[in-house]
Design a protein around this motif. Sequence first.
Motif, PDB file in Angstrom:
ATOM      1  N   ILE A  58       0.851  -1.188   0.000  1.00  0.00           N
ATOM      2  CA  ILE A  58       0.000   0.000   0.000  1.00  0.00           C
ATOM      3  C   ILE A  58       0.889   1.240   0.000  1.00  0.00           C
ATOM      4  O   ILE A  58       1.863   1.321   0.749  1.00  0.00           O
ATOM      5  CB  ILE A  58      -0.908   0.006   1.244  1.00  0.00           C
ATOM      6  CG1 ILE A  58      -1.819  -1.223   1.245  1.00  0.00           C
ATOM      7  CG2 ILE A  58      -1.734   1.289   1.312  1.00  0.00           C
ATOM      8  CD1 ILE A  58      -2.581  -1.407   2.541  1.00  0.00           C
ATOM      9  N   ASP A  59       0.559   2.208  -0.835  1.00  0.00           N
ATOM     10  CA  ASP A  59       1.255   3.500  -0.787  1.00  0.00           C
ATOM     11  C   ASP A  59       0.858   4.223   0.490  1.00  0.00           C
ATOM     12  O   ASP A  59      -0.337   4.337   0.803  1.00  0.00           O
ATOM     13  CB  ASP A  59       0.879   4.360  -1.996  1.00  0.00           C
ATOM     14  CG  ASP A  59       1.441   3.811  -3.296  1.00  0.00           C
ATOM     15  OD1 ASP A  59       2.443   3.082  -3.243  1.00  0.00           O
ATOM     16  OD2 ASP A  59       0.865   4.116  -4.351  1.00  0.00           O
ATOM     17  N   THR A  60       1.821   4.738   1.214  1.00  0.00           N
ATOM     18  CA  THR A  60       1.516   5.430   2.466  1.00  0.00           C
ATOM     19  C   THR A  60       2.130   6.822   2.475  1.00  0.00           C
ATOM     20  O   THR A  60       3.219   7.043   1.958  1.00  0.00           O
ATOM     21  CB  THR A  60       2.034   4.641   3.677  1.00  0.00           C
ATOM     22  OG1 THR A  60       3.440   4.415   3.555  1.00  0.00           O
ATOM     23  CG2 THR A  60       1.319   3.310   3.811  1.00  0.00           C
ATOM     24  N   ILE A  61       1.396   7.748   3.080  1.00  0.00           N
ATOM     25  CA  ILE A  61       1.854   9.127   3.242  1.00  0.00           C
ATOM     26  C   ILE A  61       1.737   9.480   4.719  1.00  0.00           C
ATOM     27  O   ILE A  61       0.676   9.279   5.329  1.00  0.00           O
ATOM     28  CB  ILE A  61       1.017  10.116   2.418  1.00  0.00           C
ATOM     29  CG1 ILE A  61       1.079   9.768   0.926  1.00  0.00           C
ATOM     30  CG2 ILE A  61       1.478  11.552   2.664  1.00  0.00           C
ATOM     31  CD1 ILE A  61      -0.173   9.121   0.399  1.00  0.00           C
ATOM     32  N   GLY A  62       2.795   9.991   5.294  1.00  0.00           N
ATOM     33  CA  GLY A  62       2.779  10.442   6.670  1.00  0.00           C
ATOM     34  C   GLY A  62       2.833  11.954   6.727  1.00  0.00           C
ATOM     35  O   GLY A  62       3.790  12.569   6.243  1.00  0.00           O
ATOM     36  N   VAL A  75      12.650   7.225  13.878  1.00  0.00           N
ATOM     37  CA  VAL A  75      11.281   6.821  13.569  1.00  0.00           C
ATOM     38  C   VAL A  75      10.923   7.183  12.134  1.00  0.00           C
ATOM     39  O   VAL A  75      10.430   6.357  11.358  1.00  0.00           O
ATOM     40  CB  VAL A  75      10.284   7.459  14.556  1.00  0.00           C
ATOM     41  CG1 VAL A  75       8.844   7.196  14.112  1.00  0.00           C
ATOM     42  CG2 VAL A  75      10.512   6.927  15.965  1.00  0.00           C
ATOM     43  N   LEU A  76      11.186   8.436  11.755  1.00  0.00           N
ATOM     44  CA  LEU A  76      10.835   8.866  10.396  1.00  0.00           C
ATOM     45  C   LEU A  76      11.759   8.233   9.362  1.00  0.00           C
ATOM     46  O   LEU A  76      11.319   7.917   8.244  1.00  0.00           O
ATOM     47  CB  LEU A  76      10.880  10.389  10.299  1.00  0.00           C
ATOM     48  CG  LEU A  76       9.863  11.146  11.162  1.00  0.00           C
ATOM     49  CD1 LEU A  76       9.960  12.644  10.897  1.00  0.00           C
ATOM     50  CD2 LEU A  76       8.448  10.640  10.922  1.00  0.00           C
ATOM     51  N   VAL A  80      10.430   6.116   6.136  1.00  0.00           N
ATOM     52  CA  VAL A  80      10.855   6.349   4.756  1.00  0.00           C
ATOM     53  C   VAL A  80      11.463   5.084   4.156  1.00  0.00           C
ATOM     54  O   VAL A  80      11.215   4.746   2.991  1.00  0.00           O
ATOM     55  CB  VAL A  80      11.849   7.530   4.697  1.00  0.00           C
ATOM     56  CG1 VAL A  80      12.492   7.634   3.320  1.00  0.00           C
ATOM     57  CG2 VAL A  80      11.133   8.834   5.050  1.00  0.00           C
ATOM     58  N   ALA A  81      12.250   4.357   4.947  1.00  0.00           N
ATOM     59  CA  ALA A  81      12.846   3.113   4.465  1.00  0.00           C
ATOM     60  C   ALA A  81      11.783   2.079   4.109  1.00  0.00           C
ATOM     61  O   ALA A  81      12.003   1.218   3.248  1.00  0.00           O
ATOM     62  CB  ALA A  81      13.799   2.545   5.515  1.00  0.00           C
ATOM     63  N   THR A  85       5.997   8.136   2.085  1.00  0.00           N
ATOM     64  CA  THR A  85       6.308   9.508   1.705  1.00  0.00           C
ATOM     65  C   THR A  85       6.004  10.410   2.889  1.00  0.00           C
ATOM     66  O   THR A  85       4.895  10.369   3.433  1.00  0.00           O
ATOM     67  CB  THR A  85       5.476   9.935   0.488  1.00  0.00           C
ATOM     68  OG1 THR A  85       5.757   9.074  -0.615  1.00  0.00           O
ATOM     69  CG2 THR A  85       5.788  11.375   0.104  1.00  0.00           C
ATOM     70  N   ILE A  86       6.967  11.200   3.291  1.00  0.00           N
ATOM     71  CA  ILE A  86       6.805  12.098   4.435  1.00  0.00           C
ATOM     72  C   ILE A  86       6.571  13.518   3.941  1.00  0.00           C
ATOM     73  O   ILE A  86       7.272  14.009   3.062  1.00  0.00           O
ATOM     74  CB  ILE A  86       8.049  12.061   5.345  1.00  0.00           C
ATOM     75  CG1 ILE A  86       8.235  10.668   5.943  1.00  0.00           C
ATOM     76  CG2 ILE A  86       7.939  13.104   6.456  1.00  0.00           C
ATOM     77  CD1 ILE A  86       7.150  10.243   6.888  1.00  0.00           C
ATOM     78  N   THR A  87       5.568  14.167   4.519  1.00  0.00           N
ATOM     79  CA  THR A  87       5.310  15.577   4.251  1.00  0.00           C
ATOM     80  C   THR A  87       4.992  16.257   5.580  1.00  0.00           C
ATOM     81  O   THR A  87       4.851  15.584   6.602  1.00  0.00           O
ATOM     82  CB  THR A  87       4.150  15.760   3.245  1.00  0.00           C
ATOM     83  OG1 THR A  87       4.045  17.137   2.875  1.00  0.00           O
ATOM     84  CG2 THR A  87       2.830  15.279   3.822  1.00  0.00           C
ATOM     85  N   TYR A  88       4.870  17.558   5.579  1.00  0.00           N
ATOM     86  CA  TYR A  88       4.750  18.292   6.838  1.00  0.00           C
ATOM     87  C   TYR A  88       3.609  19.299   6.769  1.00  0.00           C
ATOM     88  O   TYR A  88       3.293  19.835   5.701  1.00  0.00           O
ATOM     89  CB  TYR A  88       6.057  19.028   7.160  1.00  0.00           C
ATOM     90  CG  TYR A  88       7.222  18.084   7.343  1.00  0.00           C
ATOM     91  CD1 TYR A  88       7.569  17.617   8.603  1.00  0.00           C
ATOM     92  CD2 TYR A  88       7.954  17.629   6.245  1.00  0.00           C
ATOM     93  CE1 TYR A  88       8.619  16.731   8.777  1.00  0.00           C
ATOM     94  CE2 TYR A  88       9.008  16.744   6.403  1.00  0.00           C
ATOM     95  CZ  TYR A  88       9.334  16.292   7.674  1.00  0.00           C
ATOM     96  OH  TYR A  88      10.368  15.405   7.822  1.00  0.00           O
ATOM     97  N   LEU A  89       2.988  19.531   7.930  1.00  0.00           N
ATOM     98  CA  LEU A  89       2.000  20.596   8.091  1.00  0.00           C
ATOM     99  C   LEU A  89       2.456  21.504   9.221  1.00  0.00           C
ATOM    100  O   LEU A  89       2.874  21.018  10.282  1.00  0.00           O
ATOM    101  CB  LEU A  89       0.627  20.011   8.457  1.00  0.00           C
ATOM    102  CG  LEU A  89      -0.343  19.631   7.343  1.00  0.00           C
ATOM    103  CD1 LEU A  89      -1.650  19.131   7.964  1.00  0.00           C
ATOM    104  CD2 LEU A  89      -0.616  20.778   6.398  1.00  0.00           C
TER     105      LEU A  89
END
Length: 282
Positions: A58-62, A75-76, A80-81, A85-89
């Motif tokens: 499954i494609d995942t976005i955090g 942790v991050l 990623v490994a 995909t990590i993004t920020y708010l």
Amino acid sequence: MEELLDPVLGQVRVFLMPDDNKPRKLKYNLGHPRLLTFGGAYSNHVRAVAEAGRRHGIDTIGVIRGEEHLPLNPVLAHAVACGMTITYLDRASYRLKHTEEVRARLRERWGRDVAILPEGGSNAAAVRGCAELPAEIPVDYDVIACPVGTGGTLAGISAGLPEGRRALGFAVLKGAGFLAGEVERLQREAYGRVWSNWSINLDYHFGGYARSTPTLDRFIAKFRVEGIYVAKMLYGLLDLARRGAFAPGTRIVAVITGQPSTPVAECGAPTGFDSGEPRWRR
């Protein structure tokens, strides 16, 4: 299942059930090609979603609260490994993450087919997963106790209890009176009804989420337990037993959701049961 032995318990018996509730919360949330969720920089919920995405393709976005800091923390980096995909708010937008305006922006960026999983993973599907826990308990019991951060685990345990048993949650947040409404909402969304076999104790937060006191620090050192969630529950159980809140002979199963891992100072806000494997031996 190990029994917690302490003179303060008297005739009350407490059994320790190690259970990583993150897979339970995710079990019925994985039927999507793409999954987006939220968390702090040290969120084990984010890590668990990333690991599930790798296992199930499954494609995942955090979506991480705050700004990017490089290099990534362990942790991050692990997320990623795993392919996340990590993004920020920014923190102001993060506080509004539940609103349709923010969700619309996220869907515009990540696709209309993305499934959005709330911070901590507590939703109706998570409740159904956690409801399977009581049936797996191998000892007789009267009460199941668990820490409460977002309410999903307690809502599920309550729904899965046999007749005559009850669930007792210990809030790890200060000013957590709202959690009762959250548990009710989650049960309605999952099952269309609310159970009356649960309650939440608000007295053992020790100053708030990820906060501690010298008394709690000594308790953590004595029992070697995770401090943000588990220690507060266990301290509460022992203190209530000392005060006579449980009838003699009461048998309690305490759900141990985590072990010592992330230092308290590095945790910023609740993201569900963000902890690892259980440890409880003195």
